[in-house]
Design a protein around this motif. Structure first.
Motif, short mmCIF file in Angstrom:
data_model
loop_
_atom_site.label_atom_id
_atom_site.label_comp_id
_atom_site.label_asym_id
_atom_site.label_seq_id
_atom_site.Cartn_x
_atom_site.Cartn_y
_atom_site.Cartn_z
N MET A 138 27.86 29.74 38.73
CA MET A 138 26.56 30.03 39.64
C MET A 138 27.17 29.81 41.02
O MET A 138 26.99 30.55 42.16
N PHE A 139 27.96 28.80 41.30
CA PHE A 139 28.47 28.51 42.66
C PHE A 139 29.11 29.49 43.15
O PHE A 139 29.10 30.03 44.25
N ALA A 140 30.00 30.19 42.23
CA ALA A 140 31.14 31.24 42.79
C ALA A 140 30.42 32.41 43.37
O ALA A 140 30.69 33.05 44.05
N ASN A 141 29.27 32.44 42.29
CA ASN A 141 28.56 33.67 42.78
C ASN A 141 27.88 33.69 44.04
O ASN A 141 27.94 34.50 44.76
N LYS A 142 27.07 32.62 44.32
CA LYS A 142 26.25 32.28 45.67
C LYS A 142 27.31 32.38 46.66
O LYS A 142 27.01 33.04 47.66
N TYR A 143 28.60 31.71 46.66
CA TYR A 143 29.41 31.89 47.89
C TYR A 143 30.47 32.85 47.80
O TYR A 143 31.32 33.18 48.78
N LYS A 144 30.01 34.01 47.01
CA LYS A 144 30.95 35.19 46.86
C LYS A 144 32.37 34.94 47.01
O LYS A 144 33.00 35.57 47.99
N LEU A 145 32.72 34.23 46.25
CA LEU A 145 34.17 33.82 45.99
C LEU A 145 35.11 34.78 45.49
O LEU A 145 35.64 34.74 44.38
N GLY A 146 35.39 35.84 46.26
CA GLY A 146 36.23 37.08 45.75
C GLY A 146 37.60 36.68 45.55
O GLY A 146 38.39 37.29 44.79
N ASN A 147 38.24 35.57 46.21
CA ASN A 147 39.50 35.16 46.00
C ASN A 147 39.59 33.96 44.98
O ASN A 147 40.67 33.41 44.79
N LEU A 148 38.48 34.01 43.90
CA LEU A 148 38.63 33.19 42.67
C LEU A 148 38.95 34.05 41.56
O LEU A 148 38.21 35.07 41.42
N ILE A 149 39.71 33.43 40.78
CA ILE A 149 40.05 34.23 39.55
C ILE A 149 40.17 33.12 38.28
O ILE A 149 40.91 32.28 38.30
N ASN A 150 39.17 33.18 37.36
CA ASN A 150 39.27 32.29 36.28
C ASN A 150 39.70 33.04 35.15
O ASN A 150 39.25 34.20 34.75
N ASP B 12 35.83 41.93 45.62
CA ASP B 12 35.13 41.04 46.38
C ASP B 12 34.21 40.18 45.78
O ASP B 12 33.59 39.37 46.35
N TYR B 13 34.28 40.25 44.51
CA TYR B 13 33.40 38.96 43.79
C TYR B 13 34.34 38.26 42.76
O TYR B 13 35.64 38.37 42.62
#
Lengths: 274, 312
Positions: A150-162, A217-218
């Motif tokens: 949820m958090f990653a979506n709210k803060y639009k962490l496009g540089n995060l890869i799980n 970007d997401y």
């Protein structure tokens, strides 16, 4: 994209070399989490050797599969390969679950479900680089993972890869039996992530997913379908090899001979004593 | 001595705003308790450094750790009954094992939460926090000491826990300078060493306790403790009264009993703390302190037990 004629065979050869290193490490130390180490290895190799990410962060959320990370970091030159046989020895930097005592490691872990939150913090604090997190499928049973999603979506962490090492097994059985995750991809999509489902042992697919994630970007979830115990037929798909207390001699020698013969075919000059 | 009442929580929030003006690395990670922690102004002035995680304590602790890894000083703000109570395992691994610059701020600690009842009267936070390696633990006496502690720990670069309380409490201004690991002797005396932390200790500032019997020590630095000052006092008095708005188990009393045993001292001991019970709602915290054995009558009784000739 497809990997170049130089890169692809390099990654495939590493895949066998480092499988042999994991096998030796776990055999000599008397045990360890071998199943997930072998299922996740190709994902870790691609992260460190594909050159797709530049100065990225890497967070091993599933800290128990550290043998795969240790052999990769040794190969990458973070510490001498001779240290690998100190795995789980008293005072060794190579603990049974990964710790920041190991050169190149940014996050100590072991308790599942925490690494994605940590990765969110890293990605938020350092927007200029990619943060790559490796999670297991079983750890998605932890509620904290979905808090982080949820958090990653709210803060639009496009540089995060799980990257999810989706080998479909956990310590006591299959994920489907213990607590089904059902359609993991659909869940991440609903949480606002970009999702790519790949064969986690195909370097072309892995690297293609990495490039797509790098340019997104997401927040990105790469669901990598993998095989528990990949490369050692007697271990594959058998949750009893989530971890081993002692590796049976017959399995060890058979697997070692198999890996060595494949590596020799790829690189006749390979030095097995190094 | 009567001191005006002032909010410890407000002091915390205002101090962070002051610090953040010059320290651009200072971040707040919030768990949907911005207004309760007096962080509304911080959020307004520094929106990019105010990270709202919603009601998700575990993720918030992990996010705080990740941010700290990138070089930020992070204050993770919530109620103590949620953080560190719900997210203790994340604080253990993601913050303490990784030794990161996260300050866990737990407000509404102790019976002082009053009418909110047991679920919001965190009585186990000191126990949870002082057992963690790398973690330092602080509980300010009053609003002015809160400012000094916040300013100090903002520069420590290691994990810390800061215990705050809900209601306004006497602002004594007794602490002029705060140093990690140092305790202030508020009143010198020769017969009984009184140790405590937080506003409950201000009960001992009543004029009836102003005599040369009681040596009152503010243990706001709970970990590291000021062994030196405390032992020096105990060697003089041979009597120890500990008062805390916390469970008996795992609190300051346990820490000091351990210190005394380790030093082979013979010390008479009275411990005023909540005895293996949960709290409940009450009219105000004075009523609750009296009900749970922490009010003035119990202090007098403990002093008499330690010093039968005392007339305080």
């Amino acid at each position: 994209m497809f990997l170049t004629a130089q890169k692809y065979p390099q990654l495939v050869r590493l895949s066998y070399e480092l499988r042999l290193d994991i096998l030796n490490l776990i055999y000599s130390s008397g045990g360890g989490h071998i199943g997930g180490s072998l299922s996740s290895l190709d994902l870790i190799i691609a992260t460190y050797f594909s050159d797709i990410f530049k100065n990225n962060h890497f967070v091993l959320s599933a800290g128990h599969i550290c043998p795969a990370l240790y052999v990769t970091l040794a190969k990458k030159g973070y510490f001498p390969k001779s240290k690998l046989n100190t795995y789980t020895e008293l005072g060794s930097i190579l603990q049974g679950h990964v710790s920041t005592d190991v050169p190149g490691v940014e996050y100590s872990s072991g308790a599942l479900g925490q690494g994605l939150s940590f990765s969110c913090g890293l990605a938020l604090g350092d927007r200029n680089h990619q943060t790559v997190c490796l999670t297991s499928d079983g750890e998605h049973q932890e509620g904290q993972v979905w808090e982080a999603a949820m958090f990653a979506n709210k803060y639009k962490l496009g540089n995060l890869i799980n990257i999810v090492d989706h080998n479909k097994y956990q310590i006591d059985g299959s994920v489907a039996d213990i607590m089904p995750l059902d359609d993991l991809a659909a869940k991440y999509i609903r949480f606002g992530w970009t999702v790519t489902v790949i064969d986690g042992h195909d370097f072309n697919q892995i690297c293609s997913a990495f490039e797509k994630a790098r340019d997104s970007d997401y927040p990105n979830c790469i669901i990598a379908n993998t095989i528990l115990g990949k490369g050692i037929p007697t271990m594959q798909y058998d949750y009893h090899y989530h971890d081993v207390k002692a590796l049976p001699e017959t399995i060890y020698h058979r697997a070692k001979a198999d890996f060595e013969s494949i590596i020799k075919k790829m690189d006749p000059t390979y030095d097995f004593t190094a | 001595m009567t001191s005006p009442l002032k909010s410890i929580r407000a002091s915390f929030g205002q101090t962070l705003v002051t610090l953040a003006k010059t320290n651009t690395n200072l971040y707040v990670v919030s768990i949907d308790l911005k207004s309760s922690l007096f962080l509304t102004e911080f959020a307004k002035k520094f929106p990019h450094r105010f990270i709202e995680c919603g009601v998700a304590e575990n993720n918030a602790a992990g996010v705080a750790a990740g941010l700290a890894k990138t070089g930020k000083t992070v204050f993770l703000a919530s109620f103590a009954c949620f953080s560190p109570a719900i997210n203790w395992a994340v604080i253990n691994q993601s913050i303490c094992q990784n030794d990161l610059d996260v300050k866990i701020v737990g407000s509404h600690a102790g019976l002082m939460s009053g009418d909110l009842g047991a679920s919001h009267q965190m009585l186990e936070d000191i126990a949870l926090m002082r057992t963690l390696p790398n973690m330092e633990v602080f509980a300010p006496l009053d609003a002015s000491e809160t400012e000094l502690i916040v300013k100090t720990i903002a520069h420590s670069h290691h994990p810390a826990y800061l215990r705050l309380v809900r209601p306004e409490s006497p602002d004594t201004h007794l602490t002029k300078k705060f140093t990690i690991g140092k305790s202030l002797v508020i009143q010198s005396g020769t017969k009984i060493t009184v140790c405590g932390y937080g506003p409950i200790l201000t009960q001992l500032l009543d004029p009836k306790y102003q005599n040369d019997h009681l040596e009152i020590i503010n243990c706001s630095s709970l970990k590291p403790l000021d062994d030196k000052v405390i032992l020096k006092s105990l060697k003089k008095t041979g009597r120890l009264l500990v008062i805390e708005d916390h469970q008996q188990n795992g609190g300051l009393g346990d820490a000091l009993a351990h210190l005394v045993l380790k030093q082979n001292l013979r010390v008479k001991f009275q411990h005023l703390a909540v005895n293996n019970q949960f709290g409940q709602s009450g009219k105000d915290y004075h009523q609750l302190w009296n009900y749970y054995g922490l009010g003035p009558a119990f202090i007098n009784d403990a002093i008499k037990k330690l010093l039968p000739s005392s007339h305080s």
